[in-house]
Scaffold this motif. Structure first.
Motif, PDB file in Angstrom:
ATOM      1  N   GLN A 117     161.562   6.104 -23.716  1.00 20.37           N
ATOM      2  CA  GLN A 117     161.804   6.736 -25.012  1.00 20.37           C
ATOM      3  C   GLN A 117     161.216   5.885 -26.136  1.00 20.37           C
ATOM      4  O   GLN A 117     160.625   6.418 -27.070  1.00 20.37           O
ATOM      5  N   VAL A 118     161.380   4.582 -26.047  1.00 19.92           N
ATOM      6  CA  VAL A 118     160.819   3.682 -27.067  1.00 19.92           C
ATOM      7  C   VAL A 118     159.306   3.789 -27.068  1.00 19.92           C
ATOM      8  O   VAL A 118     158.668   3.889 -28.124  1.00 19.92           O
ATOM      9  N   MET A 119     158.712   3.780 -25.887  1.00 20.98           N
ATOM     10  CA  MET A 119     157.254   3.877 -25.793  1.00 20.98           C
ATOM     11  C   MET A 119     156.762   5.228 -26.314  1.00 20.98           C
ATOM     12  O   MET A 119     155.718   5.309 -26.957  1.00 20.98           O
ATOM     13  N   LYS A 120     157.511   6.287 -26.056  1.00 20.95           N
ATOM     14  CA  LYS A 120     157.118   7.615 -26.516  1.00 20.95           C
ATOM     15  C   LYS A 120     157.078   7.664 -28.039  1.00 20.95           C
ATOM     16  O   LYS A 120     156.157   8.224 -28.627  1.00 20.95           O
ATOM     17  N   GLN A 121     158.073   7.075 -28.683  1.00 19.79           N
ATOM     18  CA  GLN A 121     158.090   7.056 -30.137  1.00 19.79           C
ATOM     19  C   GLN A 121     156.994   6.158 -30.699  1.00 19.79           C
ATOM     20  O   GLN A 121     156.470   6.417 -31.776  1.00 19.79           O
ATOM     21  N   ALA A 122     156.621   5.122 -29.955  1.00 20.73           N
ATOM     22  CA  ALA A 122     155.522   4.256 -30.395  1.00 20.73           C
ATOM     23  C   ALA A 122     154.204   5.017 -30.393  1.00 20.73           C
ATOM     24  O   ALA A 122     153.291   4.680 -31.159  1.00 20.73           O
ATOM     25  N   ASN A 123     154.092   6.054 -29.561  1.00 20.95           N
ATOM     26  CA  ASN A 123     152.872   6.861 -29.540  1.00 20.95           C
ATOM     27  C   ASN A 123     152.601   7.507 -30.889  1.00 20.95           C
ATOM     28  O   ASN A 123     151.454   7.659 -31.296  1.00 20.95           O
ATOM     29  N   VAL A 124     153.652   7.900 -31.604  1.00 22.86           N
ATOM     30  CA  VAL A 124     153.490   8.505 -32.921  1.00 22.86           C
ATOM     31  C   VAL A 124     152.795   7.521 -33.853  1.00 22.86           C
ATOM     32  O   VAL A 124     151.854   7.877 -34.570  1.00 22.86           O
ATOM     33  N   VAL A 125     153.232   6.281 -33.818  1.00 24.52           N
ATOM     34  CA  VAL A 125     152.627   5.243 -34.662  1.00 24.52           C
ATOM     35  C   VAL A 125     151.173   5.003 -34.247  1.00 24.52           C
ATOM     36  O   VAL A 125     150.287   4.898 -35.095  1.00 24.52           O
ATOM     37  N   LEU A 126     150.927   4.932 -32.943  1.00 24.81           N
ATOM     38  CA  LEU A 126     149.558   4.713 -32.468  1.00 24.81           C
ATOM     39  C   LEU A 126     148.626   5.856 -32.854  1.00 24.81           C
ATOM     40  O   LEU A 126     147.498   5.619 -33.307  1.00 24.81           O
ATOM     41  N   VAL A 127     149.080   7.072 -32.689  1.00 29.03           N
ATOM     42  CA  VAL A 127     148.245   8.226 -33.045  1.00 29.03           C
ATOM     43  C   VAL A 127     147.942   8.216 -34.536  1.00 29.03           C
ATOM     44  O   VAL A 127     146.799   8.427 -34.952  1.00 29.03           O
ATOM     45  N   PHE A 128     148.951   7.947 -35.363  1.00 26.67           N
ATOM     46  CA  PHE A 128     148.721   7.895 -36.805  1.00 26.67           C
ATOM     47  C   PHE A 128     147.754   6.765 -37.156  1.00 26.67           C
ATOM     48  O   PHE A 128     146.834   6.948 -37.965  1.00 26.67           O
ATOM     49  N   THR A 129     147.921   5.605 -36.529  1.00 28.00           N
ATOM     50  CA  THR A 129     147.040   4.473 -36.809  1.00 28.00           C
ATOM     51  C   THR A 129     145.592   4.800 -36.457  1.00 28.00           C
ATOM     52  O   THR A 129     144.674   4.594 -37.263  1.00 28.00           O
ATOM     53  N   PHE A 130     145.381   5.338 -35.257  1.00 20.88           N
ATOM     54  CA  PHE A 130     144.020   5.688 -34.847  1.00 20.88           C
ATOM     55  C   PHE A 130     143.457   6.836 -35.679  1.00 20.88           C
ATOM     56  O   PHE A 130     142.260   6.868 -35.969  1.00 20.88           O
ATOM     57  N   SER A 131     144.304   7.756 -36.077  1.00 18.01           N
ATOM     58  CA  SER A 131     143.849   8.867 -36.914  1.00 18.01           C
ATOM     59  C   SER A 131     143.394   8.380 -38.283  1.00 18.01           C
ATOM     60  O   SER A 131     142.406   8.875 -38.827  1.00 18.01           O
ATOM     61  N   THR A 132     144.110   7.418 -38.844  1.00 18.30           N
ATOM     62  CA  THR A 132     143.684   6.876 -40.132  1.00 18.30           C
ATOM     63  C   THR A 132     142.427   6.026 -39.985  1.00 18.30           C
ATOM     64  O   THR A 132     141.569   6.026 -40.866  1.00 18.30           O
ATOM     65  N   MET A 133     142.309   5.313 -38.865  1.00 21.31           N
ATOM     66  CA  MET A 133     141.098   4.504 -38.637  1.00 21.31           C
ATOM     67  C   MET A 133     139.857   5.384 -38.499  1.00 21.31           C
ATOM     68  O   MET A 133     138.771   4.992 -38.922  1.00 21.31           O
ATOM     69  N   THR A 134     140.011   6.554 -37.911  1.00 24.85           N
ATOM     70  CA  THR A 134     138.872   7.465 -37.740  1.00 24.85           C
ATOM     71  C   THR A 134     138.772   8.482 -38.877  1.00 24.85           C
ATOM     72  O   THR A 134     137.961   9.401 -38.813  1.00 24.85           O
ATOM     73  N   ARG A 135     139.623   8.330 -39.870  1.00 27.61           N
ATOM     74  CA  ARG A 135     139.655   9.179 -41.064  1.00 27.61           C
ATOM     75  C   ARG A 135     139.999  10.635 -40.780  1.00 27.61           C
ATOM     76  O   ARG A 135     139.596  11.531 -41.496  1.00 27.61           O
ATOM     77  N   LEU A 136     140.743  10.861 -39.701  1.00 22.73           N
ATOM     78  CA  LEU A 136     141.265  12.203 -39.434  1.00 22.73           C
ATOM     79  C   LEU A 136     142.563  12.428 -40.196  1.00 22.73           C
ATOM     80  O   LEU A 136     142.980  13.567 -40.383  1.00 22.73           O
ATOM     81  N   ALA A 137     143.216  11.351 -40.600  1.00 22.98           N
ATOM     82  CA  ALA A 137     144.437  11.423 -41.402  1.00 22.98           C
ATOM     83  C   ALA A 137     144.298  10.451 -42.565  1.00 22.98           C
ATOM     84  O   ALA A 137     143.505   9.506 -42.514  1.00 22.98           O
ATOM     85  N   VAL A 138     145.054  10.718 -43.604  1.00 22.58           N
ATOM     86  CA  VAL A 138     145.014   9.872 -44.788  1.00 22.58           C
ATOM     87  C   VAL A 138     146.250   8.984 -44.793  1.00 22.58           C
ATOM     88  O   VAL A 138     147.370   9.466 -44.611  1.00 22.58           O
ATOM     89  N   PHE A 139     146.044   7.694 -44.979  1.00 24.87           N
ATOM     90  CA  PHE A 139     147.156   6.748 -45.041  1.00 24.87           C
ATOM     91  C   PHE A 139     147.781   6.856 -46.421  1.00 24.87           C
ATOM     92  O   PHE A 139     147.132   6.597 -47.435  1.00 24.87           O
ATOM     93  N   ASN A 140     149.039   7.295 -46.476  1.00 25.49           N
ATOM     94  CA  ASN A 140     149.742   7.337 -47.752  1.00 25.49           C
ATOM     95  C   ASN A 140     151.224   7.045 -47.523  1.00 25.49           C
ATOM     96  O   ASN A 140     151.698   7.008 -46.394  1.00 25.49           O
ATOM     97  N   ARG A 141     151.908   6.844 -48.606  1.00 23.55           N
ATOM     98  CA  ARG A 141     153.318   6.452 -48.542  1.00 23.55           C
ATOM     99  C   ARG A 141     154.180   7.511 -47.867  1.00 23.55           C
ATOM    100  O   ARG A 141     155.065   7.194 -47.069  1.00 23.55           O
ATOM    101  N   GLN A 142     153.920   8.788 -48.129  1.00 21.68           N
ATOM    102  CA  GLN A 142     154.728   9.858 -47.541  1.00 21.68           C
ATOM    103  C   GLN A 142     154.616   9.847 -46.011  1.00 21.68           C
ATOM    104  O   GLN A 142     155.617   9.958 -45.314  1.00 21.68           O
ATOM    105  N   CYS A 143     153.412   9.673 -45.483  1.00 19.91           N
ATOM    106  CA  CYS A 143     153.232   9.628 -44.018  1.00 19.91           C
ATOM    107  C   CYS A 143     153.955   8.429 -43.422  1.00 19.91           C
ATOM    108  O   CYS A 143     154.572   8.539 -42.363  1.00 19.91           O
ATOM    109  N   VAL A 144     153.859   7.301 -44.081  1.00 20.83           N
ATOM    110  CA  VAL A 144     154.525   6.092 -43.589  1.00 20.83           C
ATOM    111  C   VAL A 144     156.044   6.282 -43.543  1.00 20.83           C
ATOM    112  O   VAL A 144     156.705   5.905 -42.578  1.00 20.83           O
ATOM    113  N   VAL A 145     156.602   6.910 -44.581  1.00 17.81           N
ATOM    114  CA  VAL A 145     158.045   7.156 -44.628  1.00 17.81           C
ATOM    115  C   VAL A 145     158.461   8.100 -43.504  1.00 17.81           C
ATOM    116  O   VAL A 145     159.461   7.869 -42.816  1.00 17.81           O
ATOM    117  N   VAL A 146     157.673   9.144 -43.258  1.00 20.75           N
ATOM    118  CA  VAL A 146     157.996  10.098 -42.187  1.00 20.75           C
ATOM    119  C   VAL A 146     157.945   9.408 -40.837  1.00 20.75           C
ATOM    120  O   VAL A 146     158.833   9.570 -39.998  1.00 20.75           O
TER     121      VAL A 146
END
Length: 150
Positions: A117-146
């Motif tokens: 379960q811990v690893m599954k939730q870490a996937n959300v962080v990894l996907v967001f991190t890689f998405s921002t690195m590849t510019r598929l997502a925008v890094f902003n405060r609202q996303c970080v809070v969610v």
């Protein structure tokens, strides 16, 4: 006029969000427990077949949503008529998702539910991190809070 919270959201929006989050947590925990039960050596120790079933179910349900209510997928609707460009992005994501599913299904043979379960939730962080690195997502405060709330 709808009653609003201090952040400007209506009470109905907050309750809907809480209900969706609760549903996600319950379903997620249920699926992990079911996979853990199913992947026992004496029952169904076939992670590749389980992954194929997960991917088939995802494809069918996503296709149903797209057919019945395309407005629920505005990003996909933006590519209407240009499916080649859409699949250029979806195919690699689907392939990587299948690898991740296979790994998580295989992990049920070796791990208990809690670390999974811990690893599954870490996937959300990894996907967001890689998405921002590849510019598929925008890094902003609202996303970080969610993400921090999940």
């Amino acid at each position: 006029m709808a009653e609003t919270t201090s952040g400007g959201f209506s009470l109905a929006q907050v309750l809907k969000t809480l209900a969706l989050c609760t549903g996600y947590i319950v379903l997620s925990g249920g699926f992990v427990n079911f996979d853990q039960y199913l992947m026992h050596k004496g029952r169904f120790p076939h992670p590749m077949a389980l992954t194929a079933m997960h991917m088939s179910a995802s494809l069918m349900l996503t296709s149903l949503v797209l057919l019945m209510r395309p407005s629920a997928m505005p990003s996909v609707e933006a590519y209407k008529g240009n499916s080649t460009k859409l699949y250029k992005y979806l195919a690699p994501m689907g392939f990587l998702f299948a690898i991740m599913l296979y790994g998580s299904d295989r992990a049920h043979v070796y791990c208990s539910v809690a670390p999974l379960q811990v690893m599954k939730q870490a996937n959300v962080v990894l996907v967001f991190t890689f998405s921002t690195m590849t510019r598929l997502a925008v890094f902003n405060r609202q996303c970080v809070v969610v993400i921090a709330g999940s």
